[in-house]
Write a protein that holds these residues in place. Structure first.
Motif, PDB file in Angstrom:
ATOM      1  N   ASP A  55       0.831  -1.207   0.000  1.00  0.00           N
ATOM      2  CA  ASP A  55       0.000   0.000   0.000  1.00  0.00           C
ATOM      3  C   ASP A  55       0.866   1.257   0.000  1.00  0.00           C
ATOM      4  N   SER A  56       0.216   2.402  -0.142  1.00  0.00           N
ATOM      5  CA  SER A  56       0.939   3.668  -0.275  1.00  0.00           C
ATOM      6  C   SER A  56       1.724   4.025   0.983  1.00  0.00           C
ATOM      7  N   THR A  57       1.264   3.614   2.153  1.00  0.00           N
ATOM      8  CA  THR A  57       1.981   3.919   3.391  1.00  0.00           C
ATOM      9  C   THR A  57       3.297   3.153   3.456  1.00  0.00           C
ATOM     10  N   LEU A  59       4.880   1.982   0.875  1.00  0.00           N
ATOM     11  CA  LEU A  59       5.695   2.579  -0.180  1.00  0.00           C
ATOM     12  C   LEU A  59       6.330   3.875   0.321  1.00  0.00           C
ATOM     13  N   GLY A  60       5.571   4.672   1.064  1.00  0.00           N
ATOM     14  CA  GLY A  60       6.105   5.901   1.648  1.00  0.00           C
ATOM     15  C   GLY A  60       7.262   5.636   2.585  1.00  0.00           C
ATOM     16  N   VAL A  63      10.247   5.058   0.433  1.00  0.00           N
ATOM     17  CA  VAL A  63      10.739   6.325  -0.119  1.00  0.00           C
ATOM     18  C   VAL A  63      11.563   7.066   0.942  1.00  0.00           C
ATOM     19  N   VAL A  88       0.078   0.668  -7.015  1.00  0.00           N
ATOM     20  CA  VAL A  88       0.594   1.841  -6.305  1.00  0.00           C
ATOM     21  C   VAL A  88       1.964   2.246  -6.858  1.00  0.00           C
ATOM     22  N   PHE A  89       2.795   1.289  -7.286  1.00  0.00           N
ATOM     23  CA  PHE A  89       4.083   1.623  -7.902  1.00  0.00           C
ATOM     24  C   PHE A  89       3.868   2.380  -9.210  1.00  0.00           C
ATOM     25  N   ILE A  91       0.989   3.978 -10.391  1.00  0.00           N
ATOM     26  CA  ILE A  91       0.272   5.251 -10.242  1.00  0.00           C
ATOM     27  C   ILE A  91       1.190   6.349  -9.710  1.00  0.00           C
ATOM     28  N   THR A  92       2.029   6.019  -8.753  1.00  0.00           N
ATOM     29  CA  THR A  92       2.915   7.012  -8.149  1.00  0.00           C
ATOM     30  C   THR A  92       4.223   7.183  -8.936  1.00  0.00           C
ATOM     31  N   ARG A  93       4.414   6.347  -9.947  1.00  0.00           N
ATOM     32  CA  ARG A  93       5.616   6.339 -10.791  1.00  0.00           C
ATOM     33  C   ARG A  93       6.869   5.984  -9.996  1.00  0.00           C
ATOM     34  N   MET A  94       6.680   5.332  -8.878  1.00  0.00           N
ATOM     35  CA  MET A  94       7.813   4.898  -8.072  1.00  0.00           C
ATOM     36  C   MET A  94       8.594   3.780  -8.760  1.00  0.00           C
TER      37      MET A  94
END
Length: 124
Positions: A55-57, A59-60, A63, A88-89, A91-94
């Motif tokens: 999830d985005s958290t 992933l955060g 980062v 999530v990777f 969409i966020t372009r991570m």
């Protein structure tokens, strides 16, 4: 144990043993890796092979760890071998920010390390 680490020469591999890497584990994960960095690890591979969802958290948290390692002229790489990368990777372009490898051997090889022994074996 949800996170384990193993040393291959000067590279620290962090194994994430979670099917779903979410908010519930993000803080604990970040603390685990931060402690390794604070003890001198500046080349880190995060092995997400077991993860089916990030999830985005979470992933955060990765980062934040990437920024911390970059600030000490280190490098952080990911092993994430899903055929369809986590939404999530994308969409966020991570997926463009992190160096992502399909296998641990490929990630180690990118640091110039050939594995002479198998990595940790996760057992349920």
């Amino acid at each position: 144990m949800e996170f384990k680490s193993e040393q291959f020469e000067d590279v620290t591999v962090v194994y994430v043993y979670l099917k779903r890497a979410t908010l519930a584990k993000a803080v604990k994960f970040k603390e685990f890796v931060t402690e390794l960095i604070d003890r001198g690890s500046n080349k880190v591979i995060i092995d997400l092979t077991i993860c089916e969802y990030i999830d985005s958290t979470f992933l955060g948290a990765m980062v934040s760890l990437l920024k911390k390692i970059n600030s000490i002229q280190g490098d952080l790489r990911l092993v994430y071998n899903k055929e369809a990368p986590s939404l999530v990777f994308v969409i966020t372009r991570m997926d463009k920010v992190f160096k992502i490898f399909d296998t641990l051997d490929e990630a180690l090889d990118s640091f110039g390390i050939k594995r002479s022994k198998p990595g940790l074996d996760w057992v349920n």
